[in-house]
Design a protein around this motif. Structure first.
Motif, short mmCIF file in Angstrom:
data_model
loop_
_atom_site.label_atom_id
_atom_site.label_comp_id
_atom_site.label_asym_id
_atom_site.label_seq_id
_atom_site.Cartn_x
_atom_site.Cartn_y
_atom_site.Cartn_z
N THR A 91 10.02 -5.77 -13.34
CA THR A 91 9.58 -6.60 -14.46
C THR A 91 10.76 -7.11 -15.27
O THR A 91 10.85 -8.30 -15.57
CB THR A 91 8.61 -5.82 -15.36
N TYR A 136 8.67 -14.20 -8.04
CA TYR A 136 8.24 -14.26 -9.43
C TYR A 136 8.91 -15.42 -10.16
O TYR A 136 8.30 -16.07 -11.00
CB TYR A 136 8.51 -12.93 -10.16
N ASN A 176 5.09 -13.54 -19.35
CA ASN A 176 5.54 -13.15 -18.00
C ASN A 176 5.55 -11.64 -17.81
O ASN A 176 5.26 -11.15 -16.72
CB ASN A 176 6.92 -13.74 -17.70
N TRP A 187 1.96 -10.40 -17.12
CA TRP A 187 1.52 -10.79 -15.79
C TRP A 187 2.24 -9.97 -14.70
O TRP A 187 1.60 -9.40 -13.80
CB TRP A 187 1.78 -12.30 -15.62
N ILE A 188 3.55 -9.89 -14.78
CA ILE A 188 4.31 -9.24 -13.71
C ILE A 188 4.10 -7.73 -13.72
O ILE A 188 3.95 -7.11 -12.67
CB ILE A 188 5.80 -9.62 -13.82
N ASN A 200 1.50 -6.10 -14.48
CA ASN A 200 0.16 -5.75 -13.98
C ASN A 200 -0.14 -6.30 -12.60
O ASN A 200 -1.21 -6.04 -12.06
CB ASN A 200 -0.90 -6.27 -14.96
N ASP A 201 0.75 -7.10 -12.04
CA ASP A 201 0.45 -7.77 -10.77
C ASP A 201 0.26 -6.74 -9.65
O ASP A 201 1.05 -5.83 -9.48
CB ASP A 201 1.58 -8.74 -10.41
N TYR A 202 -0.82 -6.95 -8.89
CA TYR A 202 -1.07 -6.06 -7.77
C TYR A 202 -0.87 -6.76 -6.42
O TYR A 202 -0.20 -6.26 -5.53
CB TYR A 202 -2.50 -5.50 -7.85
N LEU A 216 0.73 -9.51 -5.15
CA LEU A 216 2.03 -9.91 -4.60
C LEU A 216 2.86 -8.70 -4.15
O LEU A 216 3.34 -8.68 -3.01
CB LEU A 216 2.78 -10.78 -5.63
N GLY A 247 -3.77 -4.22 -16.44
CA GLY A 247 -4.03 -4.98 -15.21
C GLY A 247 -5.48 -4.91 -14.76
O GLY A 247 -6.17 -3.92 -14.98
N ASN A 267 -9.28 -18.44 -14.38
CA ASN A 267 -9.25 -16.99 -14.20
C ASN A 267 -10.47 -16.47 -13.44
O ASN A 267 -10.34 -15.58 -12.59
CB ASN A 267 -9.15 -16.27 -15.54
N ASP A 322 -8.16 -9.06 -8.34
CA ASP A 322 -7.93 -7.64 -8.62
C ASP A 322 -9.20 -6.91 -9.07
O ASP A 322 -9.53 -5.83 -8.55
CB ASP A 322 -6.87 -7.47 -9.73
#
Lengths: 271, 286
Positions: free
Chosen positions: A74, A141, A198, A201-202, A204-206, A208, B111, B217, B223
């Protein structure tokens, strides 16, 4: 009259607030129970405060390592997004011409593209270059994060007069110096917004990371959580302790920076 | 002159290279793949529009598309109503205003995957516990039917996103001139009239932004879908984003999944552009 009206609104607000918090409350309360207790009663407080679930989940998640994996990816990703997007937006806003117009349009249009429509070729392409690793992920990213960031920086830069640049040039600054010493510090509020958007988002990103760095030992928190949950799917006491551990860093961050976060979101959406 | 041109391209180079390799080239390759029978391993043969024609007879794909549309419509309406409601509550002069904003926004920081797991517990365990306690049959077996799975996703998404939309509405509500509302109040407009004729038209630009965000969204949801229902029972709550992933990496039909992805892109682009166009037009008229 007016006082009573506000009182009613206040009551409604507080009830809704409690309702909003209830999922976290239920998670926390049940994460302290034994497997048997969850089976018999999910509503009441636990009989005794037992940290066993947490110790087990913390170990199984290899949480310290996982946390630092997330942090590393991150911080580096957000850092390069800020540096390169602000530079690009500066070039586009100071050289208004045909090329800039087209490029700016491409950056904005890229925001519309759903990830799924580039997902398969992206993974294939990066697989061919042996880039399905952390460096590849961070580079991706930058590619996905730059559009919105450039858009936000561009809006702010248009409001900074060109005379600033000219004054710096008179004093002997080249383009890089002008940008980094004079302009970039003036962009601080929007940099905070870009950074926050950013980071959320990054962090929590799963999807990618699941496609790019799915190796043992390199997993980020969401990635590790997915496998952990799969293993403990019938053992809610452990699963809930794991979920709580995963959320704690975010809540701590929110506690310290809630004003900037909410302001950043609002600035980003209104621009 | 030359140095200016060079620095221009130097400033742009990193993001241009990244965007090209990550978005532009994959997009072109993706469109090409969708016209082949490529399976990810052997290089595919060109098959023309076969994948696209097959898609129109693919019950799973059409079902996922329809489920996504239904979900998006319901979510957009609910999230905007709740979001605006929350914004009106926290912008009125109540003591707990700051605290409530913090709480309502909180789910957005976590998330979607983790939120989905938390709600899985609530729907499966807490709902059935409450059902036993209160003797309500309908609270049992949530997420085990298409209906409850649908509403489960809607509830999760509304709980999560309303706070985000609230923040957007707050930004516009706080920009409203207070004198205007006071003047209306003195003229005898009731709360509903003040909302309908003054507040609502003035927050219309917020509606454009929030509708764009909720629409994209909900339409691209992955997810939460994966962690809450996993697409089950029997793929009946599988949304388009997840369907594409499953077709590609679950069934190894890469070219076919890519055709789905191209259709998905076209739909998202058309909906987003139309939505922004009409909302912008409406704003100007007001």
């Amino acid at each position: 009259m007016a006082k009573r009206k506000f009182f009613i609104v206040e009551i409604i607000g507080v009830i809704l607030g409690l309702l909003w918090l209830s999922p976290f409350y239920l998670m926390l309360v049940n994460s302290l129970k034994t497997k048997r207790e969850i089976f018999t009663d999910v509503i009441r407080l636990p009989e005794s405060f037992n940290m066993d679930n947490y110790i087990e989940a913390f170990t199984q998640l290899e949480f310290i390592k996982t946390f630092f994996n997330s942090l590393l990816i991150t911080v580096i990703s957000v850092g390069i997004i800020i540096i390169f997007s602000s530079m690009a937006a500066y070039a586009l806003s100071r050289n208004k011409g045909k090329a800039s117009g087209i490029l700016f349009f491409i950056f904005v249009a890229a925001m519309l593209i759903p990830f799924q429509s580039v997902m398969i070729p992206l993974v294939t392409l990066f697989g061919k270059f042996q880039m399905l690793n952390r460096a590849g992920l961070i580079f991706m990213y930058l590619g996905f994060g730059s559009s919105l960031s450039i858009f936000l920086y561009h809006g702010t830069l248009n409001g900074i007069p060109k005379s600033m640049d000219e004054a710096a040039k008179m004093d002997g600054c080249n383009k890089f110096q002008t940008f980094w010493y004079i302009i970039f510090p003036m962009l601080k509020p929007i940099t905070v917004t870009v950074g926050i958007l950013n980071t959320i988002w990054i962090w929590n990103d799963y999807l990618l990371p699941s496609l790019v760095i799915n190796q043992e030992g390199m997993q980020t928190i969401p990635l590790r959580m997915f496998f952990f949950f799969g293993e403990y799917t019938k053992q809610w006491h452990l699963a809930l302790a794991g979920l709580t551990i995963a959320i704690i860093p975010v809540i701590i961050g929110y506690f310290f920076a809630q004003r900037q976060i909410i302001k950043g979101i609002s600035d980003g959406a209104v621009k | 002159m030359r140095t200016r041109d060079l620095s221009y391209w130097l400033f742009l180079a990193p993001v241009l290279i990244a965007l090209t390799l990550v978005v532009v080239i994959p997009l072109f390759f993706g469109v090409y793949y969708s016209f082949t029978d490529w399976n990810g391993i052997t290089s595919g043969e060109f098959v023309g529009f076969k994948n696209y024609l097959d898609l129109f007879h693919d019950a799973d794909f059409l079902a996922s598309l329809w489920f996504t549309v239904k979900f998006s419509v319901v979510s957009i309406i609910l999230i905007n109503i709740i979001g605006l409601g929350l914004a009106l509550i926290v912008t009125s002069k109540i003591k707990s205003s700051k605290f409530l904003r913090t709480i309502f926004f909180m789910p957005n920081l976590i998330g979607g995957l983790i939120l989905g797991f938390i709600w899985q517990f609530i729907f499966l365990k807490v709902f059935s516990g409450l059902g036993d306690l209160l003797g309500i049959e309908g609270l049992q077996g949530w997420l085990s039917t298409t209906q409850t799975g649908f509403w489960g996703l809607v509830i999760l998404m509304s709980w999560q996103m309303s706070g985000y939309i609230m923040v957007i509405y707050i930004a516009y509500l706080e920009g409203l001139p207070a004198e205007l509302i006071e003047a209306a109040e003195i003229d005898g407009a009731n709360a509903f009239q003040r909302f309908r004729y003054i507040i609502f038209p003035l927050v219309a630009p917020a509606f454009t932004v929030s509708m764009f965000l909720t629409l994209s969204n909900s339409f691209k949801l992955y997810d939460q879908n994966l962690s809450l229902t996993g697409g089950g029972p029997f793929k009946s709550t599988q949304m388009v984003a997840m369907e594409i992933f499953q077709t590609a990496f679950g069934e190894n039909k890469m070219a076919y999944a890519q055709a789905q992805a191209v259709i998905f892109f076209v739909i998202v682009a058309i909906i987003s552009l139309t939505q922004v166009y009409f909302n912008k037009k409406r704003e100007v008229e007001m």
